[in-house]
Scaffold this active site. Structure first.
Site, mmCIF file in Angstrom:
data_model
loop_
_atom_site.group_PDB
_atom_site.id
_atom_site.type_symbol
_atom_site.label_atom_id
_atom_site.label_comp_id
_atom_site.label_asym_id
_atom_site.label_seq_id
_atom_site.Cartn_x
_atom_site.Cartn_y
_atom_site.Cartn_z
ATOM 1 N N HIS A 1 -11.226 -3.343 3.878
ATOM 2 C CA HIS A 1 -11.096 -2.990 5.296
ATOM 3 C C HIS A 1 -11.902 -1.751 5.682
ATOM 4 O O HIS A 1 -11.820 -1.298 6.818
ATOM 5 C CB HIS A 1 -9.609 -2.762 5.598
ATOM 6 C CG HIS A 1 -9.038 -1.631 4.784
ATOM 7 N ND1 HIS A 1 -8.897 -1.711 3.415
ATOM 8 C CD2 HIS A 1 -8.619 -0.413 5.134
ATOM 9 C CE1 HIS A 1 -8.399 -0.572 2.971
ATOM 10 N NE2 HIS A 1 -8.225 0.240 3.992
ATOM 11 N N ASP A 2 -12.619 -1.175 4.715
ATOM 12 C CA ASP A 2 -13.341 0.067 4.983
ATOM 13 C C ASP A 2 -14.859 -0.079 5.002
ATOM 14 O O ASP A 2 -15.553 0.820 5.478
ATOM 15 C CB ASP A 2 -12.992 1.110 3.908
ATOM 16 C CG ASP A 2 -11.583 1.636 4.055
ATOM 17 O OD1 ASP A 2 -11.082 1.703 5.195
ATOM 18 O OD2 ASP A 2 -10.967 1.976 3.024
ATOM 19 N N ASP B 1 -3.385 4.843 -2.208
ATOM 20 C CA ASP B 1 -4.524 5.298 -1.411
ATOM 21 C C ASP B 1 -5.131 6.582 -1.998
ATOM 22 O O ASP B 1 -4.404 7.453 -2.480
ATOM 23 C CB ASP B 1 -3.995 5.582 0.006
ATOM 24 C CG ASP B 1 -5.077 5.644 1.053
ATOM 25 O OD1 ASP B 1 -5.828 4.681 1.184
ATOM 26 O OD2 ASP B 1 -5.149 6.671 1.759
ATOM 27 N N ASP C 1 0.855 -1.174 0.000
ATOM 28 C CA ASP C 1 0.000 0.000 0.000
ATOM 29 C C ASP C 1 0.898 1.233 0.000
ATOM 30 O O ASP C 1 1.904 1.268 0.716
ATOM 31 C CB ASP C 1 -0.845 -0.015 1.288
ATOM 32 C CG ASP C 1 -2.266 0.449 1.075
ATOM 33 O OD1 ASP C 1 -2.434 1.567 0.569
ATOM 34 O OD2 ASP C 1 -3.185 -0.297 1.437
ATOM 35 N N GLU D 1 -6.856 3.552 -5.561
ATOM 36 C CA GLU D 1 -8.166 3.681 -4.919
ATOM 37 C C GLU D 1 -8.862 4.921 -5.470
ATOM 38 O O GLU D 1 -8.377 6.040 -5.298
ATOM 39 C CB GLU D 1 -8.024 3.802 -3.398
ATOM 40 C CG GLU D 1 -9.369 3.792 -2.703
ATOM 41 C CD GLU D 1 -9.322 4.219 -1.244
ATOM 42 O OE1 GLU D 1 -10.239 3.868 -0.494
ATOM 43 O OE2 GLU D 1 -8.377 4.936 -0.852
#
Ligand code: NOJ
Ligand code: MG
Length: 563
Positions: A344-345, A217, A115, A282
């Site tokens: 994970h969100d 991200d 990431d 993302e």
């Protein structure tokens, strides 16, 4: 650094068609490092733990692993607040552990993706510490500092995703700094060339170690309006429980500025110096198909912009069928689509649409034309784990009630032992009440479990180019059924997914007799199919037709319900 030529994309020889990048055929598995496997009994997952579980991932049949951030972090946003971009947080291990993980991943033919969080740092990062030390510091302009408004308040009306104003006053210098997320996550100034140079250095540091790419991200968040104009109000906003107050404004000036595309081309140039590495990004939730398509550029921006539509759209057949068709139509030639059904969100897929439809979603994810992303534990059908208030750790949930993401970040369940085999210590989040039965050890022995379904789907996909290289034609929804055809010149495949909870009968859109090779209930293989197919409630089927010339470009008979 190892020789990449056997695994990467080789330079094309003259006249030969460009080689197909590996990620066009890959399934990428997201590991949340805190929650995968603990190796040192501190209750937090770590890199040696992940290394111990690589055989599970090869058994499952995925191709690449993406690790959520492993960098030193005060954990105000659980690793998305980075205090040092070129080190490993001691809680996860050492750089040596990462090097070993890269080597062991590659030895199994898997790839490892990290990431990258370029939009903001932790307020503990030395860059920000320098920047905030005085108005004259050489790094002052690495972040976004502004004078207060005439009334002493924030410079404009921009909001933080995590609640409240996006500006924080720094009393020492009397200026505000911008933070799109929590105040401990100051936004970097991506209009400052020194920031670009520094981040290129970060990327090369990891690429030189041999990682296979980055998931970047919140790329839409990198640039903001140069004049810092107020965001306009959102006329459709209705406040209420569970609604993020961030959406009270339209983020016209605080996100997604056109210059982001130039920055993505810059990221690509950095990564393209390393053949065979992938750039994943993302992109904002709720992006239209056309907006998603723009993030590929003409093939010189992101390789894989993440498409979250299957997590955000209502799970209804006309909506999903239309999205599939529009997405295919919107993408530029050569672009590889993506689908994400969990991360994970957001809520676990089995919680959002229920355990039966989670199987249908898995079939859609793994048989449609795309590079699929699988979130750890979704292959076990994991649901959001109910957590007592004292277990709540996520800053978003603490700031905006109802938004805590801890329930989707609970430890992986490996077996029926204490804490599901995740740790011999006290886990950082509880494993959940059903971990004694819903775990890898039990589900892999069960021929009809969701884990077996994932494994079968992954094997089917890997063994038949119709699912990876094949063309795709999405059919209009027929009642509750979403259907599409895949074909690679050797075989034609029809996938029919009943998104409803009633049995239906659909007309088979392919002439001749096919065969069901897989049902989401794993109990009707080798069944011949011709004319019509009966789908049970919540059932998806993959039907293969031999021979034929693949999926024709012209009109294809639509599927419809048997009257
Ligand atoms: C997106 C990440 O996926 C999320 O977990 C994080 O909180 C925000 N970016 C802010 O970094
Ligand atoms: Mg540990």
């Amino acid at each position: 650094m190892s020789d990449r030529s056997d695994r990467g994309t080789d330079r094309p020889s003259q006249g030969a068609p460009p080689p197909r990048p590996w990620w066009h055929d890959a399934v990428i598995y997201q590991v949340y490092p805190r929650s995968f496997q603990d190796s040192d009994a501190d209750g937090v997952g770590d890199l040696p733990g992940i290394a111990r579980r690589l055989d599970y991932l090869t058994w499952l049949g995925v191709d690449a692993i993406w690790l959520s951030p492993i960098y030193p972090s005060p954990l105000v946003d659980f690793g998305y607040d980075v205090a040092d971009y070129t080190a490993v947080d001691p809680v996860y291990g050492t750089l040596g552990d990462l090097d070993r993980l890269i080597a062991e991943t590659h030895a199994r033919g898997l790839r490892l993706i990290l990431d990258l969080v370029p939009s903001h740092t932790s307020d503990q990062h030395p860059w920000f510490q320098a920047s905030r030390s005085s108005r004259d510091d050489p790094k002052r302009d690495w972040y976004l500092w502004r004078d207060p408004a005439p009334d002493g308040g924030p410079p404009n009306n921009w909001l933080s995703h995590f609640g409240g104003s996006a500006w924080e006053l720094d009393p020492r210098s009397g200026q505000y700094y911008l933070h799109s997320f929590v105040p401990e996550q100051p936004d970097l100034n991506w209009r400052n060339p020194e920031v670009l140079d520094a981040m290129a250095g970060v990327m090369r540091f990891w690429l030189d170690r041999g990682i296979d790419g980055f998931r970047v991200d919140v790329i839409h968040n990198l640039l903001k309006d140069e004049a810092f104009r107020d965001d306009p109000p959102n006329p459709d906003f209705v406040a209420g429980p569970g609604v993020n107050p961030y959406h009270a404004l339209l983020h016209r000036h605080s996100t997604d500025q056109p210059g982001v595309h130039g920055l993505l081309r810059w990221f690509r140039r950095v990564i393209d110096a390393y053949p065979g590495r992938v750039l994943i990004g993302e992109v904002e939730y709720g992006s239209s198909e056309e907006r998603l398509a723009r993030f590929y550029g003409q093939g010189e921006e992101l390789h894989l912009p993440l498409n979250f539509s299957l997590m955000t759209l209502p799970w209804r057949s006309p909506v999903i069928a239309e999205h599939l068709a529009r997405y295919d139509a919107a993408l530029p030639a050569g672009a590889c689509p993506t689908f994400v059904i969990g991360n994970h969100d957001r809520a676990r897929v089995a919680t959002r649409i229920g355990p039966a439809q989670a199987r249908v979603a898995a079939m859609l994810l793994l048989t449609s034309r795309n590079a699929p992303f699988v979130y750890y534990g979704d292959e076990l059908g994991m649901r959001n784990v109910d957590l007592a208030p004292e277990h709540q750790r996520d800053p978003w949930g603490l700031r905006v009630p109802g938004h805590g993401r801890d329930p989707v970040r609970t430890p992986m369940r490996w077996d029926a032992s204490d804490h599901a085999g995740f740790t011999t210590g006290e886990p950082w989040l509880p494993v959940g009440d059903d971990a004694g039965t819903e775990n890898v050890a039990r589900l892999r022995e069960d021929e009809r479990s969701i884990l077996t379904l994932y494994r079968r789907l992954l094997a089917l996909r890997r063994g038949d180019a119709a699912f990876t290289r094949g063309r795709q034609r999405v059919l209009p929804a027929a009642g509750d059924v979403v259907g599409y055809l895949r074909g690679d010149g050797k075989r034609r495949v029809w996938v029919a997914l009943n998104l409803g909870s009633r049995e239906v009968e659909v007309v088979v859109p392919v002439p001749g007799t096919g065969e069901v090779v897989l049902s989401t209930w794993l109990d009707r293989e080798e069944e011949p199919v011709g004319g019509a197919l009966r789908l049970r409630a919540d059932e998806g089927c993959v039907v293969v037709f031999g021979g034929g010339e693949g999926v024709p470009a012209g009109r294809w008979p639509s599927s419809r319900l048997v009257a």
